[in-house]
Design an enzyme around this catalytic site. Sequence first.
Site, PDB file in Angstrom:
ATOM      1  N   GLY A  53      -0.801  -8.716  -7.884  1.00 28.91           N
ATOM      2  CA  GLY A  53      -1.311  -7.257  -7.846  1.00 28.91           C
ATOM      3  C   GLY A  53      -1.632  -6.716  -6.349  1.00 28.91           C
TER       4      GLY A  53
ATOM      5  N   ASP B 285      11.909  -2.333  -5.972  1.00 25.97           N
ATOM      6  CA  ASP B 285      11.166  -3.711  -5.869  1.00 25.97           C
ATOM      7  C   ASP B 285      12.111  -4.643  -6.463  1.00 25.97           C
ATOM      8  OD1 ASP B 285       9.075  -2.162  -4.866  1.00 25.97           O
ATOM      9  OD2 ASP B 285       8.005  -2.411  -6.909  1.00 25.97           O
TER      10      ASP B 285
ATOM     11  N   GLY C  80       0.646  -5.704  -4.110  1.00 27.75           N
ATOM     12  CA  GLY C  80       1.900  -4.812  -3.770  1.00 27.75           C
ATOM     13  C   GLY C  80       3.188  -5.461  -2.963  1.00 27.75           C
TER      14      GLY C  80
HETATM   15  C1  GLA Z   1       5.809   0.669  -6.055  1.00 26.32           C
HETATM   16  C2  GLA Z   1       6.815   1.118  -7.030  1.00 26.32           C
HETATM   17  C3  GLA Z   1       7.951   1.134  -6.403  1.00 26.32           C
HETATM   18  C4  GLA Z   1       7.960   2.338  -5.219  1.00 26.32           C
HETATM   19  C5  GLA Z   1       6.745   1.846  -4.217  1.00 26.32           C
HETATM   20  C6  GLA Z   1       6.430   3.093  -3.399  1.00 26.32           C
HETATM   21  O1  GLA Z   1       6.085  -0.639  -5.217  1.00 26.32           O
HETATM   22  O2  GLA Z   1       7.067  -0.397  -7.910  1.00 26.32           O
HETATM   23  O3  GLA Z   1       9.120   1.590  -7.225  1.00 26.32           O
HETATM   24  O4  GLA Z   1       7.903   3.423  -5.599  1.00 26.32           O
HETATM   25  O5  GLA Z   1       5.622   1.656  -5.000  1.00 26.32           O
HETATM   26  O6  GLA Z   1       7.406   3.113  -2.514  1.00 26.32           O
END
Ligand code: GLA
Length: 386
Positions: free
Chosen positions: A121, A171, A123
């Site tokens: 969690g 991602d 990022g």
């Molecule tokens: C998260 C989402 C991605 C993207 C980013 C912002 O990581 O999962 O798909 O939108 O935020 O760039």
Amino acid sequence: MMTGELVKEFRNRFQKVPEHIFFCPGRVNLIGEHIDYNGGQVMPCAISRGTFLAVSKNLDKKFRFHCLNFSEVAELHLQESYSRTGKQWFNYPLGIINQLLADGHNLSGLDMLFYGNLPVGAGLSSSASIEVLTAFAFNELFRLNISGKQMALLSKKVENEFIGVNCGIMDQFAVAMGQKNKAILLNCDSLEYEYIPFNTGNHVLAVINTNKPRTLVDSKYNERFAECGAALKALKKELVINSLCELSIAEYELAKHLINDPVLEKRALHVVSENARVKDAAIALQTGDPGVFGKLMYASHQSLKELYEVTGKELDTIVDFCKTFQGCIGARMTGAGFGGCAIAMVQQNMFDDFSEKLFQHYQHTIGYAPDIFAVTAEDGVAELKA
Ligand code: GLA
């Protein structure tokens, strides 16, 4: 790792050795933030930390889910479909299995032991990592013939529909398709992509985890998603476009009066200007100019702070410190924002000094400690030798 320990623990839990060990990385996004769901270009890379899976087939038609990071285990009979159970970690692999079954693939029982060394969690896409890892393992074990791109799309679908998060494709694509020492320049509209050498000169890529509890991320993320949709709708009154990123900054400036809402205008200006920065960043890396790349990182953060409003005190404290540290040529938040992680390009021989000073400064300003570590651009999901 660590694979030795994973094998040992697998034997303890299942009384046999795993037939395979797979690894899927996490990712950082180098530049192009909040762009993937607006049809533009992003530039992530897979990183050295991620999720491991030790796995063997079983004959009793059961899916057994174990994980070294969480104590909950699950044992489910093979059935036609599954639904999500609360917020348990195994919803991610379960969602993948559910989608593979829905797509008509023949599966049978597996004993699975997961382990992740990504902060959860924070990022760095721990969820995309476990999703793509599961899709890859099933593809190998049951010879499903699914390409890396399809695995990314399938995993995104699971995240959107089974898990319920409105994310874009970045991602899942990054962790499936990463390449060592390369950034991926991905067009999120067409899914065309190219690999750009991640030429950082004598700089390392540092990740700084704010360690901020991230409670509002999903709702704020969905709010930005909706705001971009509203800005696009307003522009469509006169323009024939399918996404905000079809507009150059100049075209946007001519059309922005159609939006007629100061907040939505800021959101849209971030999107079109960030998309332009990605193009410039790709050129800077291709021509081996890390200095320009670093400046674009700072500009990206500024825009995410002032126009998109997704940074917050913790991330801003880190980036402001970076600007004052001589061996740092660029820094920005990465991922969704509202906490999570920042990245910075730091001169190699100054990394220890950087970490120490930033640690002190952050702890003093925010009241708790960050985690700081260096990462490299790595290959996407793969089988490891056991
Ligand atoms: C998260 C989402 C991605 C993207 C980013 C912002 O990581 O999962 O798909 O939108 O935020 O760039």
